[in-house]
Design an enzyme around this catalytic site. Structure first.
Site, PDB file in Angstrom:
ATOM      1  CD  GLU A 237      74.029 -36.316  41.604  1.00  0.00           C
ATOM      2  OE1 GLU A 237      74.829 -35.958  42.490  1.00  0.00           O
ATOM      3  OE2 GLU A 237      73.881 -37.509  41.262  1.00  0.00           O
TER       4      GLU A 237
ATOM      5  CG  ASP B 285      76.543 -33.165  42.128  1.00  0.00           C
ATOM      6  OD1 ASP B 285      75.467 -33.444  42.682  1.00  0.00           O
ATOM      7  OD2 ASP B 285      77.282 -34.022  41.619  1.00  0.00           O
TER       8      ASP B 285
ATOM      9  CD  GLU C  63      78.800 -33.730  45.380  1.00  0.00           C
ATOM     10  OE1 GLU C  63      78.504 -34.631  46.200  1.00  0.00           O
ATOM     11  OE2 GLU C  63      79.198 -33.959  44.229  1.00  0.00           O
TER      12      GLU C  63
ATOM     13  CG  HIS D 112      76.504 -36.221  37.747  1.00  0.00           C
ATOM     14  ND1 HIS D 112      77.509 -37.156  37.700  1.00  0.00           N
ATOM     15  CD2 HIS D 112      76.788 -35.410  38.797  1.00  0.00           C
ATOM     16  CE1 HIS D 112      78.371 -36.936  38.687  1.00  0.00           C
ATOM     17  NE2 HIS D 112      77.958 -35.875  39.360  1.00  0.00           N
TER      18      HIS D 112
END
Length: 536
Positions: free
Chosen positions: A234, A236, A239, A250
């Site tokens: 993942e 990001d 956010e 991640h």
């Protein structure tokens, strides 16, 4: 019994045990074109669209009776996974459903708005999660980000403490799990989701109902905890709410979408196995506030980036050799607002170097100074994320509230009972009692987030002008055999050497690369190669 008969029975058995689609509504994807760029001003529209995560779709039996209601599976229709999978269908979303049921609207030219709470005729919908489909509409669009930049406009001006407008990439399968015999729905129905948290709240995993040992949540009336989690890399990108924003890497030990079962491999928090799982749940992040600049991002003109207005975010993915085949070494971020190009803030934490991007050395140092477990390095860090990018990743856009941690990890002091003076604990100005989903639903149900103008292309191709660069301090070394001062070909300061042999402009490989001019490409690649020679 002949072989043909056995074969027919086998086919029938697979057909009966399937995640089938309903026929009460015509499933419709929404137009959401993106742009693919070759150079600045040379971008072409791609006829992509978006689908809704299968977790939001209506699940019912042949009579139209709910198989899942609230946060519970029906005990008659779903006593076990096999019965539930064969007897329940995933219903489509027709044109009317998008706005009236799910609170999702598009303008048809690359803009999308997601509403937090939508009160429909039959249900109240909370949040949404959207996936980008390719031009066929039958598969997910696979982004390959290395040596590229990803640019889009966002408007989070209506999101208060506790809400999160999220844009991120995950290593879902392009076919949404259609290669599993029991999955007959696929990307148009939003199947195959995974992320680094290995979520157990998915109603379908690998084409099967996730109803076995399902535990309804005691804090979320619409969710629960199933037997299986779904794990994958993942990344990001964004956010955010009006108070804070973060971008996070991640990595994982697995490739593609991986179904986990045991608490140890899923990294379940409830069994205290968070750091035993196959994915790095904490990640390595860059939150402006957490990294020491409380005036960089927030609502109003007093902040360098005003979250009360739309903005453009640009994220660049730098490789060690300046090619698509190199190792990922840096994620670089800057913003464009009101015509101004705004460089990312520089870390201002005692004992920490002046990092302004995410790189492996930055992650290593941050984990030590913030006293965080370093699961990021354990899972391969930036390098393995680059390998995931090579395989391709799916773009996800969502709006959500956090029933477990109330989004304090994004916009407040986290853990809530920790000291905000401890480096790394303070992530934003929100109070520690904020972010309760029920409060947000009651008071901010009409809140929306807007995503528009998605672009991807070579470095420097998706926005006008030049990328900004924070100026690192002059680096001086002393020694015998002095040589004349030498200046880099990039926008950084002159680096002076007073010793024999070469020096590393900026003091480290990632800073040196950041000094290289983005254009023309051949000069950039030569500059990167020189940085590698000087800094390694």
């Amino acid at each position: 019994m002949g072989l043909l008969t056995v074969f027919v029975f086998a086919i029938l058995a697979i057909g009966c045990l399937s995640q089938n689609t309903g026929d009460l509504k015509e499933n419709v994807a929404l137009k959401f074109p993106i742009e693919v760029c070759q150079s600045e001003g040379n971008c072409q529209k791609v006829s992509t669209s978006v689908s809704l995560d299968s977790n939001w779709h209506w699940i019912h039996d042949s009579s139209g009776t709910n198989c899942y209601d609230g946060n519970m599976w029906d005990s008659v229709r779903c006593p076990d996974a096999a019965t539930c999978t064969s007897g329940c269908v995933l219903e489509g979303s027709d044109q009317a459903d998008w706005g009236s049921t799910y609170g999702v609207t598009v303008d048809g030219s690359g803009g999308m708005e997601l509403q937090f709470v939508t009160v429909g005729q039959y249900s109240t919908n909370i949040g949404s999660r959207m996936f980008v489909l390719d031009e066929s509409g039958d598969a997910y669009y696979m982004f390959k980000l290395k040596n590229k930049e990803f640019t889009m406009d966002v408007d989070t001006s209506e999101l208060p403490c506790g809400l999160n407008g999220a844009v991120y990439f995950v290593e879902m399968d392009a076919d949404g799990g259609l290669h599993y015999p029991s999955n007959k729905a696929g990307p148009p129905y939003g199947t195959g989701y995974c992320d680094a948290q290995c979520p157990h709240d998915l109603k379908w995993v690998n084409g099967e109902a996730n109803c076995d040992t399902w535990i309804p949540s005691d804090v979320d009336p619409n969710s629960g905890f199933g037997k299986y989690g779904s794990c994958c890399f993942e990344l990001d990108i964004w956010e955010a709410n009006t108070i804070s924003t973060v971008f996070t890497n991640h990595p994982c030990d697995v490739t593609g979408q991986y179904r986990c079962e045991l608490p140890e491999e899923c990294g379940d928090n409830g069994s205290d196995n968070r750091y035993d799982g196959v994915c790095d749940k904490d990640g390595c992040d860059f939150n402006h506030w957490r990294m020491g600049d409380e005036t960089f991002y927030g609502p109003g003109s007093n902040f360098k980036v005003d979250s009360s207005k739309p903005l453009t975010l640009v994220t660049q993915f730098i490789t060690d050799d300046g090619t698509d085949n190199g190792n990922l070494v840096e994620m670089r971020r800057f913003y464009i607002q009101n015509g101004n190009i705004i460089a990312n803030n520089v870390a201002n934490i005692p004992g920490m170097q002046a990092w302004d991007s995410v790189s492996q050395p930055m992650c290593d140092e941050q984990k030590k100074i913030f006293d965080d477990p370093d699961d990021h390095t354990e899972k391969g860090g930036m390098k393995t994320m680059g390998e995931s990018m090579d395989r391709g990743q799916v773009l996800v856009m969502s709006i959500w509230a956090d029933a477990e941690s109330h989004m304090l990890w994004l916009d407040s002091t986290f853990p809530a009972d920790s000291s905000s003076s401890q480096p790394g604990n303070s992530r934003g100005s929100c109070p520690t009692d904020s972010g309760l989903p029920s409060d947000l639903q009651n008071n901010y149900g009409d809140a929306t987030v807007k995503y528009f103008n998605v672009k991807i292309g070579p470095l420097g191709s998706t926005f006008p002008g030049d990328a900004p660069t924070n100026q690192p301090p002059t680096t001086t070394t002393s020694g015998p055999n002095p040589t004349p001062s030498t200046s880099t070909s990039g926008p950084g300061p002159t680096t002076t050497t007073h010793g024999g042999g070469s020096t590393c402009p900026g003091g480290s490989l990632d800073v040196c690369i950041s000094l290289c001019p983005d254009e023309p490409a051949e000069i950039y690649q030569k500059c990167v190669q020189q940085c590698i020679a000087d800094c390694t």
